[in-house]
Design a protein around this motif. Structure first.
Motif, PDB file in Angstrom:
ATOM      1  N   GLY A 207     110.840 139.233  79.782  1.00 30.00           N
ATOM      2  CA  GLY A 207     110.675 140.586  79.251  1.00 30.00           C
ATOM      3  C   GLY A 207     111.246 140.791  77.863  1.00 30.00           C
ATOM      4  N   ASP A 208     111.770 139.738  77.235  1.00 25.56           N
ATOM      5  CA  ASP A 208     112.352 139.845  75.891  1.00 25.56           C
ATOM      6  C   ASP A 208     111.234 139.790  74.854  1.00 25.56           C
ATOM      7  N   PRO A 209     111.033 140.847  74.036  1.00 22.29           N
ATOM      8  CA  PRO A 209     109.926 140.846  73.056  1.00 22.29           C
ATOM      9  C   PRO A 209     110.061 139.752  72.008  1.00 22.29           C
ATOM     10  N   VAL A 210     111.254 139.190  71.865  1.00 23.70           N
ATOM     11  CA  VAL A 210     111.425 138.093  70.897  1.00 23.70           C
ATOM     12  C   VAL A 210     110.552 136.909  71.274  1.00 23.70           C
ATOM     13  N   TRP A 211     110.442 136.641  72.572  1.00 26.89           N
ATOM     14  CA  TRP A 211     109.683 135.472  73.030  1.00 26.89           C
ATOM     15  C   TRP A 211     108.202 135.794  73.191  1.00 26.89           C
ATOM     16  N   GLY A 212     107.842 137.058  73.331  1.00 22.45           N
ATOM     17  CA  GLY A 212     106.443 137.418  73.522  1.00 22.45           C
ATOM     18  C   GLY A 212     105.940 137.028  74.905  1.00 22.45           C
ATOM     19  N   GLU A 213     104.620 137.139  75.099  1.00 20.36           N
ATOM     20  CA  GLU A 213     104.002 136.747  76.361  1.00 20.36           C
ATOM     21  C   GLU A 213     104.000 135.214  76.470  1.00 20.36           C
ATOM     22  N   GLU A 214     104.608 134.679  77.518  1.00 23.27           N
ATOM     23  CA  GLU A 214     104.654 133.220  77.705  1.00 23.27           C
ATOM     24  C   GLU A 214     103.573 132.832  78.704  1.00 23.27           C
ATOM     25  N   ASP A 215     102.351 132.600  78.184  1.00 21.98           N
ATOM     26  CA  ASP A 215     101.181 132.391  79.026  1.00 21.98           C
ATOM     27  C   ASP A 215     100.674 130.954  79.022  1.00 21.98           C
ATOM     28  N   CYS A 216     101.363 130.028  78.374  1.00 20.66           N
ATOM     29  CA  CYS A 216     100.895 128.644  78.297  1.00 20.66           C
ATOM     30  C   CYS A 216     102.019 127.699  78.739  1.00 20.66           C
ATOM     31  N   ALA A 217     101.624 126.567  79.341  1.00 20.03           N
ATOM     32  CA  ALA A 217     102.594 125.635  79.925  1.00 20.03           C
ATOM     33  C   ALA A 217     102.797 124.413  79.029  1.00 20.03           C
ATOM     34  N   SER A 218     104.006 123.878  79.084  1.00 18.31           N
ATOM     35  CA  SER A 218     104.347 122.708  78.287  1.00 18.31           C
ATOM     36  C   SER A 218     105.238 121.774  79.087  1.00 18.31           C
ATOM     37  N   LEU A 219     105.278 120.503  78.628  1.00 19.40           N
ATOM     38  CA  LEU A 219     106.229 119.522  79.156  1.00 19.40           C
ATOM     39  C   LEU A 219     107.478 119.552  78.283  1.00 19.40           C
ATOM     40  N   VAL A 220     108.646 119.499  78.897  1.00 21.83           N
ATOM     41  CA  VAL A 220     109.906 119.482  78.149  1.00 21.83           C
ATOM     42  C   VAL A 220     110.531 118.094  78.287  1.00 21.83           C
ATOM     43  N   ASN A 221     110.759 117.430  77.173  1.00 26.03           N
ATOM     44  CA  ASN A 221     111.326 116.079  77.222  1.00 26.03           C
ATOM     45  C   ASN A 221     112.786 116.130  77.650  1.00 26.03           C
ATOM     46  N   GLY A 222     113.248 115.026  78.225  1.00 27.75           N
ATOM     47  CA  GLY A 222     114.648 114.908  78.610  1.00 27.75           C
ATOM     48  C   GLY A 222     114.985 115.517  79.955  1.00 27.75           C
ATOM     49  N   ARG A 223     114.005 116.096  80.650  1.00 25.50           N
ATOM     50  CA  ARG A 223     114.250 116.679  81.959  1.00 25.50           C
ATOM     51  C   ARG A 223     113.693 115.769  83.060  1.00 25.50           C
ATOM     52  N   GLU A 224     114.078 116.038  84.297  1.00 28.95           N
ATOM     53  CA  GLU A 224     113.591 115.274  85.439  1.00 28.95           C
ATOM     54  C   GLU A 224     112.080 115.395  85.533  1.00 28.95           C
ATOM     55  N   THR A 225     111.406 114.272  85.825  1.00 29.94           N
ATOM     56  CA  THR A 225     109.949 114.232  85.802  1.00 29.94           C
ATOM     57  C   THR A 225     109.320 115.288  86.704  1.00 29.94           C
ATOM     58  N   SER A 226     109.906 115.534  87.846  1.00 30.39           N
ATOM     59  CA  SER A 226     109.321 116.487  88.792  1.00 30.39           C
ATOM     60  C   SER A 226     109.671 117.933  88.469  1.00 30.39           C
ATOM     61  N   LYS A 227     110.470 118.151  87.400  1.00 27.52           N
ATOM     62  CA  LYS A 227     110.893 119.518  87.073  1.00 27.52           C
ATOM     63  C   LYS A 227     110.958 119.709  85.554  1.00 27.52           C
ATOM     64  N   ASN A 228     109.860 119.363  84.863  1.00 27.35           N
ATOM     65  CA  ASN A 228     109.935 119.454  83.406  1.00 27.35           C
ATOM     66  C   ASN A 228     108.841 120.317  82.785  1.00 27.35           C
ATOM     67  N   TRP A 229     108.221 121.230  83.590  1.00 26.50           N
ATOM     68  CA  TRP A 229     107.273 122.184  83.028  1.00 26.50           C
ATOM     69  C   TRP A 229     108.010 123.454  82.620  1.00 26.50           C
ATOM     70  N   ASN A 230     107.502 124.110  81.573  1.00 27.97           N
ATOM     71  CA  ASN A 230     108.091 125.389  81.135  1.00 27.97           C
ATOM     72  C   ASN A 230     106.992 126.245  80.520  1.00 27.97           C
ATOM     73  N   ASP A 231     107.047 127.566  80.780  1.00 29.10           N
ATOM     74  CA  ASP A 231     106.097 128.465  80.137  1.00 29.10           C
ATOM     75  C   ASP A 231     106.627 128.892  78.778  1.00 29.10           C
ATOM     76  N   LEU A 232     105.685 129.137  77.833  1.00 27.98           N
ATOM     77  CA  LEU A 232     106.060 129.396  76.448  1.00 27.98           C
ATOM     78  C   LEU A 232     104.976 130.245  75.800  1.00 27.98           C
ATOM     79  N   SER A 233     105.326 130.960  74.739  1.00 27.81           N
ATOM     80  CA  SER A 233     104.326 131.723  73.994  1.00 27.81           C
ATOM     81  C   SER A 233     103.264 130.778  73.452  1.00 27.81           C
ATOM     82  N   CYS A 234     101.986 131.149  73.651  1.00 27.57           N
ATOM     83  CA  CYS A 234     100.876 130.265  73.260  1.00 27.57           C
ATOM     84  C   CYS A 234     100.793 130.045  71.756  1.00 27.57           C
ATOM     85  N   THR A 235     101.484 130.863  70.972  1.00 28.41           N
ATOM     86  CA  THR A 235     101.423 130.694  69.520  1.00 28.41           C
ATOM     87  C   THR A 235     102.483 129.728  68.996  1.00 28.41           C
ATOM     88  N   SER A 236     103.371 129.272  69.868  1.00 25.30           N
ATOM     89  CA  SER A 236     104.422 128.345  69.429  1.00 25.30           C
ATOM     90  C   SER A 236     103.813 127.016  68.981  1.00 25.30           C
TER      91      SER A 236
END
Length: 463
Positions: A207-236
């Motif tokens: 709900g923080d307007p700084v981040w905007g709508e986080e409608d797209c998914a990404s892989l985050v490096n350095g995290r456990e393989t089974s738990k490394n997805w994160n939602d993010l603003s599609c314009t990033s």
């Protein structure tokens, strides 16, 4: 095309129930030999038909390549005729020409039976993967994948999740989003999400307007393989992974069946009547596979002859129409709008007059995506007027088009109307500070202060 693996299990011949008058061994053997001969002839005819249609399909693909080359030549001529006016979109034109060249090469590659990935791509199972060296928004990343005949990666197994995780060195886009409906995550091919590898449940920016709508998914490096997805603003701007299936010529699909037939033939000398029965079954299966291949190749021939050139022409024509909507020299495009940062400086009123002289006005920021774009408008820190003021009524901030302020990106403790210091005067006009990482970069200032300004004008629609 997908590979077809034909697994033929050994077939146990059914023992015929003895009749009242059993036939002699010679009569039964003659019948089986006749059946083998007939099925062999049928297989030959089907194989001949398959080869004939494959030759015609090849010629059709060549015709499609010539058609695409003609479209390419026509597009290039039209672009050259309007080169001066379309200077600001030359990069897009070059991308289209490169795409056409790649399409022509792809048609030629249909004749090759090598099951390899293009240069720079990595193979896993029967799929090729490419991780970008550039960074872009989710939508632009998908466009880049589709331009190379691929799409953003769809993860449908844990082994694939492990493989793409091993490829990344930083946060990377995948083909998953909930743009259509918040909370309903779907892959780029429209299939719903089943296997999930979220680190934490997607929170849409909390709900923080700084981040905007986080409608797209990404892989985050350095995290456990089974738990490394994160939602993010599609314009990033992130790297991305493309995925496409390896091309295989139709004849390869029947290689294993042909091998089976040759194996059966080698056993013919040793098996007598028992093998003749197996040969009947084998040739029958071969006839079925050849007939299926003939039908499949006919469908593929029809699609390539009548669908592909038309679809490609339509896509190119649509791209050409879009390219007619260009910004003047020195302006930058975002969405369907042109933006310009002045070189001169002046008061808020002077900035607005200068903008209106060019058919534009001071910028009105009405989305998080536009705020992100403007925050990165310059390489270094730059202060510029925007079209926001509370001159009519103190603390009632309005845009120049009369719209009230809804989304806002004020800096900490701003606006403060000069903080009570009389020497600063009434601070009734807003400006943005570009070139930084913080999206909260608005500040109020005296309208007489000399700053640069950002103009905005919407492109006319093309009929």
């Amino acid at each position: 095309m997908e590979e077809i693996y034909a697994n033929v299990e050994s077939v146990k011949p059914l023992n015929s129930r003895s009749s009242a008058k059993p036939e002699g061994p010679r009569s039964s053997e003659r019948f089986l030999q006749a059946a083998v001969l007939c099925l062999g002839l049928l297989s030959l005819f089907l194989l001949a038909g398959l080869i004939g249609l494959a030759v015609r399909y090849h010629n059709s693909v060549g015709g499609a390549a010539a058609d695409l080359s003609s479209v390419k030549a026509n597009l290039t001529e039209r672009l050259q005729a309007s080169d001066q006016q379309l200077s600001s979109v030359s990069e897009e034109r070059d991308r289209l020409n490169a795409s056409l060249t790649e399409k022509t090469k792809e048609v030629a590659r249909l004749q090759s039976s090598n099951k390899t990935c293009p240069a720079g791509w990595r193979k896993f199972s029967c799929v090729c993967y490419l991780i970008s060296t550039e960074r872009a928004s989710w939508e632009r990343s998908r466009q880049n994948c589709r331009a190379s005949g691929a799409d953003l990666v769809i993860v449908d197994s844990y082994k694939e999740q492990e493989f793409i995780t091993s490829m990344i060195k930083e946060q990377t886009w995948i083909g998953l989003n909930d743009i259509g409906q918040e909370g309903t995550w779907k892959w780029v091919d429209g299939t719903p999400l089943t296997q999930k590898y979220w680190g934490l449940p997607p929170d849409n920016g909390s709900g923080d307007p700084v981040w905007g709508e986080e409608d797209c998914a990404s892989l985050v490096n350095g995290r456990e393989t089974s738990k490394n997805w994160n939602d993010l603003s599609c314009t990033s701007p992130l790297q991305w992974i493309c995925e496409k299936i390896i091309d295989v010529i139709a004849f390869q699909k029947f290689f294993c069946v042909s091998s089976l037939v040759f194996s059966l033939c080698s056993d013919l000398r040793r098996s007598g009547r028992r093998f003749l029965r197996a040969a009947v079954i084998g040739l029958g299966l071969l006839s079925v596979f050849l007939l299926a291949g003939l039908i499949g190749l006919a469908v593929c021939y029809h699609d390539s002859r009548f669908s592909c050139p038309t679809e490609e022409r339509d896509r190119l024509n649509a791209s050409l129409i879009e390219m007619k909507r260009f910004c003047p020299a020195g302006w930058r495009m975002f969405s369907s709008t042109c933006y310009h940062l002045s070189k001169a400086t002046g008061s808020w009123e002077k900035g607005r007059e200068e903008c209106r002289d060019t058919g534009a006005d001071l910028v009105v920021i009405d989305s998080a995506e536009e705020q992100t774009f403007l925050s990165n408008f310059t390489g270094g820190e730059t202060t510029a007027w925007i079209g926001l003021t509370d001159k009519v009524e103190e603390k009632t901030w309005l845009w120049i088009n009369g719209a009230p302020l809804s989304i806002q990106y004020w800096r900490s403790i701003q606006p403060d109307n000069g903080g009570g210091y009389k020497e600063l005067g009434e601070e009734d006009c807003a400006h943005i500070i570009t070139g930084g990482q913080n999206l909260k970069n608005w500040n109020d200032l005296s309208c007489k202060t000399s700053l640069q300004w950002i103009c905005e004008k919407v492109l006319p629609s093309v009929a």
